[in-house]
Design a protein around this motif. Structure first.
Motif, PDB file in Angstrom:
ATOM      1  N   ALA A 169      52.491   7.173  18.134  1.00 41.39           N
ATOM      2  CA  ALA A 169      52.118   7.806  16.862  1.00 41.39           C
ATOM      3  C   ALA A 169      52.325   9.304  17.023  1.00 41.39           C
ATOM      4  CB  ALA A 169      50.663   7.507  16.518  1.00 41.39           C
ATOM      5  N   PHE A 170      53.119   9.875  16.132  1.00 39.90           N
ATOM      6  CA  PHE A 170      53.498  11.280  16.257  1.00 39.90           C
ATOM      7  C   PHE A 170      52.921  12.075  15.093  1.00 39.90           C
ATOM      8  CE2 PHE A 170      56.288  14.966  15.818  1.00 39.90           C
ATOM      9  CZ  PHE A 170      56.447  15.373  17.141  1.00 39.90           C
ATOM     10  N   ILE A 171      52.142  13.094  15.416  1.00 43.01           N
ATOM     11  CA  ILE A 171      51.561  13.955  14.392  1.00 43.01           C
ATOM     12  C   ILE A 171      52.590  15.003  13.989  1.00 43.01           C
ATOM     13  CG2 ILE A 171      49.737  15.614  13.857  1.00 43.01           C
ATOM     14  CD1 ILE A 171      48.039  14.180  16.032  1.00 43.01           C
ATOM     15  N   GLY A 172      52.909  15.039  12.694  1.00 47.11           N
ATOM     16  CA  GLY A 172      53.767  16.087  12.157  1.00 47.11           C
ATOM     17  C   GLY A 172      52.886  17.205  11.626  1.00 47.11           C
ATOM     18  N   PRO A 173      52.636  18.271  12.402  1.00 48.20           N
ATOM     19  CA  PRO A 173      51.617  19.248  12.002  1.00 48.20           C
ATOM     20  C   PRO A 173      51.959  20.030  10.740  1.00 48.20           C
ATOM     21  CG  PRO A 173      52.767  19.953  13.995  1.00 48.20           C
ATOM     22  CD  PRO A 173      53.189  18.554  13.728  1.00 48.20           C
ATOM     23  N   THR A 174      53.232  20.303  10.502  1.00 51.82           N
ATOM     24  CA  THR A 174      53.587  21.062   9.299  1.00 51.82           C
ATOM     25  C   THR A 174      53.352  20.231   8.050  1.00 51.82           C
ATOM     26  OG1 THR A 174      55.239  22.337  10.527  1.00 51.82           O
ATOM     27  CG2 THR A 174      55.418  22.328   8.128  1.00 51.82           C
ATOM     28  N   ASP A 175      53.888  19.011   8.027  1.00 57.03           N
ATOM     29  CA  ASP A 175      53.668  18.150   6.874  1.00 57.03           C
ATOM     30  C   ASP A 175      52.187  17.858   6.662  1.00 57.03           C
ATOM     31  OD1 ASP A 175      56.083  17.358   5.403  1.00 57.03           O
ATOM     32  OD2 ASP A 175      56.778  16.630   7.331  1.00 57.03           O
ATOM     33  N   LEU A 176      51.459  17.664   7.752  1.00 56.82           N
ATOM     34  CA  LEU A 176      50.034  17.365   7.622  1.00 56.82           C
ATOM     35  C   LEU A 176      49.291  18.552   7.021  1.00 56.82           C
ATOM     36  CD1 LEU A 176      47.742  15.369   8.099  1.00 56.82           C
ATOM     37  CD2 LEU A 176      47.497  16.286  10.417  1.00 56.82           C
ATOM     38  N   SER A 177      49.619  19.758   7.471  1.00 57.14           N
ATOM     39  CA  SER A 177      48.924  20.935   6.937  1.00 57.14           C
ATOM     40  C   SER A 177      49.250  21.146   5.462  1.00 57.14           C
ATOM     41  CB  SER A 177      49.278  22.185   7.749  1.00 57.14           C
ATOM     42  OG  SER A 177      50.644  22.525   7.617  1.00 57.14           O
ATOM     43  N   VAL A 178      50.500  20.926   5.079  1.00 60.22           N
ATOM     44  CA  VAL A 178      50.890  21.113   3.683  1.00 60.22           C
ATOM     45  C   VAL A 178      50.264  20.043   2.800  1.00 60.22           C
ATOM     46  CG1 VAL A 178      52.839  21.103   2.077  1.00 60.22           C
ATOM     47  CG2 VAL A 178      53.024  22.332   4.244  1.00 60.22           C
ATOM     48  N   SER A 179      50.355  18.779   3.227  1.00 61.87           N
ATOM     49  CA  SER A 179      49.834  17.687   2.397  1.00 61.87           C
ATOM     50  C   SER A 179      48.315  17.743   2.286  1.00 61.87           C
ATOM     51  CB  SER A 179      50.281  16.331   2.963  1.00 61.87           C
ATOM     52  OG  SER A 179      49.743  16.119   4.257  1.00 61.87           O
ATOM     53  N   ALA A 180      47.657  18.333   3.293  1.00 58.19           N
ATOM     54  CA  ALA A 180      46.193  18.448   3.256  1.00 58.19           C
ATOM     55  C   ALA A 180      45.730  19.688   2.510  1.00 58.19           C
ATOM     56  CB  ALA A 180      45.634  18.463   4.673  1.00 58.19           C
ATOM     57  N   GLY A 181      46.680  20.549   2.097  1.00 57.98           N
ATOM     58  CA  GLY A 181      46.322  21.724   1.321  1.00 57.98           C
ATOM     59  C   GLY A 181      46.087  22.981   2.120  1.00 57.98           C
ATOM     60  N   TYR A 182      46.583  23.022   3.374  1.00 63.61           N
ATOM     61  CA  TYR A 182      46.408  24.206   4.216  1.00 63.61           C
ATOM     62  C   TYR A 182      47.756  24.689   4.769  1.00 63.61           C
ATOM     63  CZ  TYR A 182      41.619  22.448   4.142  1.00 63.61           C
ATOM     64  OH  TYR A 182      40.390  21.991   3.740  1.00 63.61           O
ATOM     65  N   PRO A 183      48.705  25.000   3.900  1.00 59.91           N
ATOM     66  CA  PRO A 183      50.043  25.359   4.379  1.00 59.91           C
ATOM     67  C   PRO A 183      50.084  26.637   5.202  1.00 59.91           C
ATOM     68  CG  PRO A 183      49.835  25.832   2.035  1.00 59.91           C
ATOM     69  CD  PRO A 183      48.613  25.054   2.429  1.00 59.91           C
ATOM     70  N   ASP A 184      49.123  27.539   4.993  1.00 63.13           N
ATOM     71  CA  ASP A 184      49.112  28.810   5.706  1.00 63.13           C
ATOM     72  C   ASP A 184      48.088  28.855   6.832  1.00 63.13           C
ATOM     73  OD1 ASP A 184      51.089  29.938   3.972  1.00 63.13           O
ATOM     74  OD2 ASP A 184      49.519  30.178   2.450  1.00 63.13           O
ATOM     75  N   ASN A 185      47.480  27.717   7.103  1.00 66.73           N
ATOM     76  CA  ASN A 185      46.417  27.698   8.117  1.00 66.73           C
ATOM     77  C   ASN A 185      46.486  26.406   8.926  1.00 66.73           C
ATOM     78  OD1 ASN A 185      44.162  28.163   9.647  1.00 66.73           O
ATOM     79  ND2 ASN A 185      42.703  28.167   7.944  1.00 66.73           N
ATOM     80  N   PRO A 186      47.520  26.263   9.777  1.00 62.20           N
ATOM     81  CA  PRO A 186      47.700  25.001  10.517  1.00 62.20           C
ATOM     82  C   PRO A 186      46.598  24.704  11.521  1.00 62.20           C
ATOM     83  CG  PRO A 186      49.211  26.704  11.301  1.00 62.20           C
ATOM     84  CD  PRO A 186      48.565  27.240  10.079  1.00 62.20           C
ATOM     85  N   ASP A 187      45.756  25.701  11.824  1.00 58.52           N
ATOM     86  CA  ASP A 187      44.650  25.474  12.757  1.00 58.52           C
ATOM     87  C   ASP A 187      43.306  25.370  12.038  1.00 58.52           C
ATOM     88  OD1 ASP A 187      46.163  25.422  15.163  1.00 58.52           O
ATOM     89  OD2 ASP A 187      46.342  27.607  15.079  1.00 58.52           O
ATOM     90  N   HIS A 188      43.333  25.087  10.741  1.00 58.38           N
ATOM     91  CA  HIS A 188      42.094  24.914   9.982  1.00 58.38           C
ATOM     92  C   HIS A 188      41.250  23.810  10.634  1.00 58.38           C
ATOM     93  CE1 HIS A 188      39.386  23.845   6.691  1.00 58.38           C
ATOM     94  NE2 HIS A 188      39.664  25.030   6.156  1.00 58.38           N
ATOM     95  N   PRO A 189      39.934  23.984  10.668  1.00 63.91           N
ATOM     96  CA  PRO A 189      39.066  22.976  11.303  1.00 63.91           C
ATOM     97  C   PRO A 189      39.262  21.556  10.767  1.00 63.91           C
ATOM     98  CG  PRO A 189      37.833  24.974  10.874  1.00 63.91           C
ATOM     99  CD  PRO A 189      39.173  25.171  10.244  1.00 63.91           C
ATOM    100  N   GLU A 190      39.553  21.408   9.479  1.00 59.71           N
ATOM    101  CA  GLU A 190      39.778  20.066   8.948  1.00 59.71           C
ATOM    102  C   GLU A 190      41.032  19.438   9.544  1.00 59.71           C
ATOM    103  OE1 GLU A 190      39.497  19.329   4.792  1.00 59.71           O
ATOM    104  OE2 GLU A 190      37.787  20.684   4.513  1.00 59.71           O
ATOM    105  N   LEU A 191      42.075  20.240   9.764  1.00 59.25           N
ATOM    106  CA  LEU A 191      43.298  19.725  10.378  1.00 59.25           C
ATOM    107  C   LEU A 191      43.062  19.385  11.845  1.00 59.25           C
ATOM    108  CD1 LEU A 191      45.884  22.176   8.790  1.00 59.25           C
ATOM    109  CD2 LEU A 191      45.514  19.787   8.190  1.00 59.25           C
ATOM    110  N   GLU A 192      42.295  20.212  12.515  1.00 57.13           N
ATOM    111  CA  GLU A 192      41.950  19.918  13.904  1.00 57.13           C
ATOM    112  C   GLU A 192      41.177  18.600  14.000  1.00 57.13           C
ATOM    113  OE1 GLU A 192      39.763  21.957  17.792  1.00 57.13           O
ATOM    114  OE2 GLU A 192      39.667  22.949  15.830  1.00 57.13           O
TER     115      GLU A 192
END
Length: 247
Positions: A169-192
């Motif tokens: 299972a491969f995490i795509g961090p850019t797509d995940l941050s954009v789709s979750a609503g944090y395109p400018d904050n890839p280290d947001h606690p919700e993404l972590e």
């Protein structure tokens, strides 16, 4: 086990590779000679023809690195084309449910374990030299089936994805941050928290987890975090080398 990446992960090691979307067999060779364990030939965001994909696979083999292809989508024809060219694995983007993941696994496996079409005349079968049950079973065992976790929906369904028969299972961090609503904050606690949930699910179900990074610091961070497979973006490495001279 003939696939060295699957073997490394089974031994608890972290496989390190590069994603490249630029058609250049020479660059693919250089990545292999530099010691990368695998090269992901990025045909999702790259602009390869299937003939060019095949040449990139050849270059990887020549340099002793494992060729893997990121395909455009999860259709059976995309999976078949990549594997028939000789890829040792596939990355399949935007997988959100266990049913979607199971369909990928079935498309990548020959009967009786899946529905992959058989042709012994293709490059993967050495143009007809390999055939029969030994080739079919060997391919089923060898191919690395990797699906991308790139949306909050996929994270919600991660347990059913992990139990679908995938190898990684491969995490795509850019797509995940954009789709979750944090395109400018890839280290947001919700993404972590999402990344940690994927890792915990992988550990629970015995499935390795991979992720994309941009540099050596990211590689070290994610290896210590628990990733079994880390891809480094090729253009990031290239720009880093360029700017180390010009800036």
């Amino acid at each position: 086990m003939a696939n060295p990446i699957k073997q490394m992960m089974a031994e608890g090691k972290t496989a390190v590779g590069s994603f490249i979307g630029i058609y250049s067999p020479s660059l693919a060779e250089m990545l292999g000679h530099s010691g990368f364990d695998f090269v992901v030939i990025d045909n999702e965001h790259g602009s390869y023809s299937w003939g060019e994909v095949e040449n990139m696979i050849r270059a990887c083999e020549l340099a002793g690195t494992t060729p893997i292809v990121r395909i455009v989508n999860s259709t059976q024809s995309e999976i078949l084309k990549a594997l028939d060219r000789g890829a040792k694995g596939i990355h399949v983007p935007q997988i959100n449910t266990g049913a979607e993941a199971r369909a990928v696994v079935e498309a990548a496996k020959f009967p009786p374990h899946g529905t992959r079409g058989v042709a012994y005349s293709v490059r993967a079968a050495k143009y007809g030299l390999n055939k029969g049950s030994s080739y079919l079973q060997g391919s089923n065992d060898d191919v690395l089936v990797c699906v991308h976790i790139e949306t909050p929906q996929a994270v919600e369904n991660v347990d059913e994805i992990m139990t679908s028969g995938i190898d990684l299972a491969f995490i795509g961090p850019t797509d995940l941050s954009v789709s979750a609503g944090y395109p400018d904050n890839p280290d947001h606690p919700e993404l972590e928290a999402m990344r940690n949930r994927v890792l915990e699910s992988g550990r629970k179900h015995g499935i390795p987890v991979g992720i994309l990074s941009t540099d050596r610091a990211g590689l070290d961070r994610f290896r210590n975090w628990g990733a079994s497979y880390v891809g480094i973006n090729f253009t990031s490495m290239l720009y880093s080398a360029f700017t180390s001279i010009t800036r």
